[in-house]
Design an enzyme around this catalytic site. Structure first.
Site, mmCIF file in Angstrom:
data_model
loop_
_atom_site.group_PDB
_atom_site.id
_atom_site.type_symbol
_atom_site.label_atom_id
_atom_site.label_comp_id
_atom_site.label_asym_id
_atom_site.label_seq_id
_atom_site.Cartn_x
_atom_site.Cartn_y
_atom_site.Cartn_z
ATOM 1 N N TYR A 11 0.842 -1.212 0.000
ATOM 2 C CA TYR A 11 0.000 0.000 0.000
ATOM 3 C C TYR A 11 0.871 1.254 0.000
ATOM 4 O O TYR A 11 0.749 2.107 -0.878
ATOM 5 C CB TYR A 11 -0.908 -0.032 1.228
ATOM 6 C CG TYR A 11 -1.903 1.104 1.301
ATOM 7 C CD1 TYR A 11 -2.987 1.169 0.422
ATOM 8 C CD2 TYR A 11 -1.781 2.111 2.260
ATOM 9 C CE1 TYR A 11 -3.914 2.205 0.500
ATOM 10 C CE2 TYR A 11 -2.703 3.145 2.346
ATOM 11 C CZ TYR A 11 -3.771 3.185 1.469
ATOM 12 O OH TYR A 11 -4.688 4.212 1.558
ATOM 13 N N PHE A 56 -15.592 0.349 16.900
ATOM 14 C CA PHE A 56 -16.205 0.800 18.161
ATOM 15 C C PHE A 56 -17.720 0.990 17.985
ATOM 16 O O PHE A 56 -18.501 0.616 18.862
ATOM 17 C CB PHE A 56 -15.575 2.115 18.647
ATOM 18 C CG PHE A 56 -14.201 1.964 19.267
ATOM 19 C CD1 PHE A 56 -13.546 0.738 19.307
ATOM 20 C CD2 PHE A 56 -13.560 3.073 19.823
ATOM 21 C CE1 PHE A 56 -12.275 0.608 19.875
ATOM 22 C CE2 PHE A 56 -12.294 2.957 20.399
ATOM 23 C CZ PHE A 56 -11.646 1.734 20.421
HETATM 24 P P1 NAD Z 1 -12.803 1.954 -0.363
HETATM 25 O O1 NAD Z 1 -12.186 0.605 -0.256
HETATM 26 O O2 NAD Z 1 -14.179 2.140 0.186
HETATM 27 O O3 NAD Z 1 -12.808 2.448 -1.864
HETATM 28 C C1 NAD Z 1 -11.906 2.021 -2.844
HETATM 29 C C2 NAD Z 1 -12.704 1.644 -4.077
HETATM 30 O O4 NAD Z 1 -11.807 1.242 -5.113
HETATM 31 C C3 NAD Z 1 -13.646 0.462 -3.827
HETATM 32 O O5 NAD Z 1 -14.925 0.782 -4.311
HETATM 33 C C4 NAD Z 1 -13.008 -0.678 -4.603
HETATM 34 O O6 NAD Z 1 -13.932 -1.647 -5.050
HETATM 35 C C5 NAD Z 1 -12.323 0.070 -5.732
HETATM 36 N N1 NAD Z 1 -11.189 -0.655 -6.334
HETATM 37 C C6 NAD Z 1 -10.184 -1.305 -5.694
HETATM 38 N N2 NAD Z 1 -9.326 -1.832 -6.588
HETATM 39 C C7 NAD Z 1 -9.796 -1.486 -7.819
HETATM 40 C C8 NAD Z 1 -9.352 -1.738 -9.152
HETATM 41 N N3 NAD Z 1 -8.238 -2.447 -9.392
HETATM 42 N N4 NAD Z 1 -10.089 -1.248 -10.173
HETATM 43 C C9 NAD Z 1 -11.215 -0.541 -9.931
HETATM 44 N N5 NAD Z 1 -11.696 -0.273 -8.708
HETATM 45 C C10 NAD Z 1 -10.978 -0.733 -7.662
HETATM 46 O O7 NAD Z 1 -11.795 2.985 0.334
HETATM 47 P P2 NAD Z 1 -11.928 4.547 0.568
HETATM 48 O O8 NAD Z 1 -11.748 4.771 2.018
HETATM 49 O O9 NAD Z 1 -13.120 5.100 -0.125
HETATM 50 O O10 NAD Z 1 -10.596 5.061 -0.161
HETATM 51 C C11 NAD Z 1 -10.614 5.695 -1.433
HETATM 52 C C12 NAD Z 1 -9.206 6.182 -1.754
HETATM 53 O O11 NAD Z 1 -8.768 7.104 -0.764
HETATM 54 C C13 NAD Z 1 -8.181 5.043 -1.794
HETATM 55 O O12 NAD Z 1 -7.297 5.269 -2.858
HETATM 56 C C14 NAD Z 1 -7.452 5.188 -0.466
HETATM 57 O O13 NAD Z 1 -6.130 4.722 -0.556
HETATM 58 C C15 NAD Z 1 -7.526 6.686 -0.227
HETATM 59 N N6 NAD Z 1 -7.433 7.010 1.209
HETATM 60 C C16 NAD Z 1 -8.510 6.813 2.049
HETATM 61 C C17 NAD Z 1 -8.388 7.115 3.413
HETATM 62 C C18 NAD Z 1 -9.541 6.960 4.383
HETATM 63 O O14 NAD Z 1 -9.388 7.312 5.580
HETATM 64 N N7 NAD Z 1 -10.701 6.472 3.977
HETATM 65 C C19 NAD Z 1 -7.167 7.593 3.915
HETATM 66 C C20 NAD Z 1 -6.100 7.741 3.032
HETATM 67 C C21 NAD Z 1 -6.248 7.471 1.674
HETATM 68 N N1 UDP Z 2 -7.783 0.477 17.666
HETATM 69 C C1 UDP Z 2 -8.352 0.045 18.854
HETATM 70 N N2 UDP Z 2 -9.380 -0.848 18.776
HETATM 71 C C2 UDP Z 2 -9.888 -1.315 17.600
HETATM 72 C C3 UDP Z 2 -9.309 -0.877 16.387
HETATM 73 C C4 UDP Z 2 -8.247 0.029 16.446
HETATM 74 O O1 UDP Z 2 -7.946 0.460 19.937
HETATM 75 O O2 UDP Z 2 -10.841 -2.125 17.636
HETATM 76 C C5 UDP Z 2 -6.685 1.466 17.729
HETATM 77 C C6 UDP Z 2 -5.457 1.090 16.910
HETATM 78 O O3 UDP Z 2 -4.554 0.317 17.660
HETATM 79 C C7 UDP Z 2 -4.881 2.478 16.590
HETATM 80 C C8 UDP Z 2 -6.120 3.367 16.493
HETATM 81 O O4 UDP Z 2 -7.172 2.659 17.133
HETATM 82 O O5 UDP Z 2 -4.072 2.934 17.646
HETATM 83 C C9 UDP Z 2 -6.543 3.687 15.047
HETATM 84 O O6 UDP Z 2 -6.601 2.474 14.313
HETATM 85 P P1 UDP Z 2 -7.084 2.407 12.784
HETATM 86 O O7 UDP Z 2 -6.794 1.048 12.296
HETATM 87 O O8 UDP Z 2 -8.491 2.889 12.712
HETATM 88 O O9 UDP Z 2 -6.217 3.507 12.022
HETATM 89 P P2 UDP Z 2 -4.625 3.771 11.895
HETATM 90 O O10 UDP Z 2 -3.881 2.971 12.948
HETATM 91 O O11 UDP Z 2 -4.284 3.392 10.503
HETATM 92 O O12 UDP Z 2 -4.515 5.233 12.146
#
Ligand code: NAD
Ligand code: UDP
Length: 318
Positions: free
Chosen positions: A150, A196
Site C-alpha cells: 500500500y 467501536f
Molecule cells: P474503499 O475501499 O471504500 O474504496 C476504494 C474503491 O476502489 C472500492 O470501491 C473498490 O472496489 C475500488 N477498487 C479497488 N481496486 C480497484 C481496481 N483495481 N479497479 C477498480 N476499482 C478498484 O476505500 P476509501 O476509504 O473510499 O478510499 C478511497 C481512496 O482514498 C483510496 O485510494 C485510499 O487509498 C484513499 N485514502 C482513504 C483514506 C480513508 O481514511 N478512507 C485515507 C487515506 C487514503
Molecule cells: N484500535 C483500537 N481498537 C480497535 C481498532 C483500532 O484500539 O478495535 C486502535 C489502533 O490500535 C490504533 C487506532 O485505534 O491505535 C486507530 O486504528 P485504525 O486502524 O483505525 O487507524 P490507523 O492505525 O491506521 O490510524
C-alpha cells in the site's frame, strides 16, 4: 474529443467505495456528468444505489489495472483498497492497482487533456520521525513489510503523477488523505471508528488496543470531499501534494467514551495487545491546505459520529 455539453465529464475511479460514493453524490449536486468506475472489490452497488437512476450518472464495472478508453475532462483516481485487512488480502493486486492504475489513468489524462486528481495517503510518511508531518517531509517507509504494498504503491503513484507533469505537462492534483470516517465505511474493515460503533450498537465489548492513550485525528467525510473539490479547482500551479485531514486529536479512550455516550450502549471496554508498529500519534499539518485552498474541516467529532452511528444503526437493523 470536444465536449459539446456545458457540463464537465468527470471520471471517478473507485467510485462505489466509501469516499468515491460521497464524491459522486457531491459532484452530481454540482451539476457534473459522472462516470463511476469500480471493480467492486471493496465497493458496493448499495453505496451508490440512490444515484443509479440519475440521468447524469453512469456506472462502469472495470479494473483500473487494464487500459480504459473514455472521453473525460476531469479524473479523480480513488481506486485502491484502503484498510490493511483489504489491501493485504492480495498485496500484489494492491500494488498493481496503485501503480498500473496510475499509469493507465495518467495515460487517459494525457490523451484527453483531462485534469487528474490522486487520492494519496498519510501512509506515504510511513512511521514518521516528526509530528505533525508537513508535505515537505519525505517519510520513513519500510519497502519490504506487509504494509509496503500500500505505502510503496501510493508513493510510486505520486512519483508517476509528478513525472507525467514534468514530462507531459499534465495538470495534476495530489491529496494526502489522513484518517477519514463517516457513513458507508465498511463495517468489517477493522478501523477503530467502525469497530467501536458496531461493537457499541451490538452491546459487545469495546476492543481497546494497548492502554488506549494513543491518539488519532479523524476527519468527517463531508469536510474531506470539500477539500477534494477545492484542490481540483485550485490554480493550475497548485499540484500538491497537500495534506487533507482534521488536526483535532483524541485518545482512543476518549473516542470509545464518546461513542458509548452517543449510542447509549451497555458495552464495556476490554484491553487487547497493541498491534505491531501502531503509531502513538497521528495528526495532519494542514497549514498548506489552509493557505492554498482556504480549507479547514468544520464538522466536530461529535456531530460526525452522530451521522455515522445513524448509518450503522440502519445497516445493522436492515
Ligand atoms: P474503499 O475501499 O471504500 O474504496 C476504494 C474503491 O476502489 C472500492 O470501491 C473498490 O472496489 C475500488 N477498487 C479497488 N481496486 C480497484 C481496481 N483495481 N479497479 C477498480 N476499482 C478498484 O476505500 P476509501 O476509504 O473510499 O478510499 C478511497 C481512496 O482514498 C483510496 O485510494 C485510499 O487509498 C484513499 N485514502 C482513504 C483514506 C480513508 O481514511 N478512507 C485515507 C487515506 C487514503
Ligand atoms: N484500535 C483500537 N481498537 C480497535 C481498532 C483500532 O484500539 O478495535 C486502535 C489502533 O490500535 C490504533 C487506532 O485505534 O491505535 C486507530 O486504528 P485504525 O486502524 O483505525 O487507524 P490507523 O492505525 O491506521 O490510524
Amino acid at each position: 474529443m470536444k465536449n459539446y455539453s456545458h457540463r464537465s465529464r468527470t471520471l471517478i475511479t473507485g467510485g462505489a467505495g466509501f469516499l468515491g460514493s460521497h464524491l459522486s453524490e457531491r459532484l452530481l449536486k454540482d451539476g457534473q456528468d459522472i462516470i463511476c468506475l469500480d471493480n467492486f472489490f471493496t465497493g458496493t452497488k448499495d453505496n451508490i444505489a440512490s444515484l443509479l437512476n440519475h440521468p447524469q450518472f453512469e456506472l462502469m464495472r472495470h479494473d483500473v489495472t487494464f487500459p480504459l478508453y473514455v472521453e473525460v475532462d476531469e479524473i479523480y483516481n480513488l481506486a485502491c483498497p484502503a484498510s490493511p485487512i483489504h489491501y493485504q488480502f492480495d498485496p500484489v493486486q494492491t500494488t498493481k492497482t496503485s501503480v498500473h492504475g496510475a499509469i493507465n489513468m495518467l495515460g487517459l489524462a494525457k490523451r484527453t487533456k483531462a485534469k487528474i486528481f490522486q487520492a494519496s495517503t498519510s501512509e506515504v510518511y510511513g512511521d514518521p520521525e516528526i509530528h505533525p508531518q508537513p508535505e515537505s517531509y519525505w517519510g520513513k517507509v519500510n519497502p519490504i513489510g506487509t504494509r509496503s504494498c500500500y505505502d510503496e504503491g501510493k508513493r510510486c503513484a505520486e512519483t508517476l503523477f509528478f513525472d507525467y507533469r514534468r514530462q507531459h505537462n499534465l495538470s495534476i492534483k495530489v491529496a494526502r488523505i489522513f484518517n477519514t470516517y463517516g457513513p458507508r465505511m465498511h463495517p468489517n474493515d477493522g478501523r477503530v471508528v467502525s469497530n467501536f460503533i458496531v461493537q457499541a450498537l451490538r452491546n459487545e465489548p469495546i476492543t481497546l488496543y494497548g492502554d488506549g492513550t494513543q491518539t488519532r485525528s479523524f476527519c468527517y467525510v463531508d469536510d474531506l470531499i470539500e477539500g477534494f473539490v477545492r484542490l481540483m479547482h485550485s490554480d493550475e500551479a497548485i499540484t500538491g501534494p497537500v495534506n487533507l485531514g482534521n488536526p483535532s486529536e483524541f485518545t482512543m479512550l476518549e473516542l470509545a467514551e464518546k461513542i458509548l455516550n452517543l449510542t447509549g450502549s451497555k458495552s464495556k471496554p476490554i484491553y487487547k495487545p497493541l498491534p505491531q508498529d501502531d503509531p502513538r500519534q497521528r495528526q495532519p499539518d494542514i497549514t498548506l491546505a489552509k493557505k492554498e485552498l482556504g480549507w479547514t474541516p468544520k464538522v466536530s467529532l461529535e456531530d460526525g459520529l452522530k451521522e455515522t452511528i445513524a448509518y450503522f444503526r440502519k445497516l445493522l437493523n436492515g
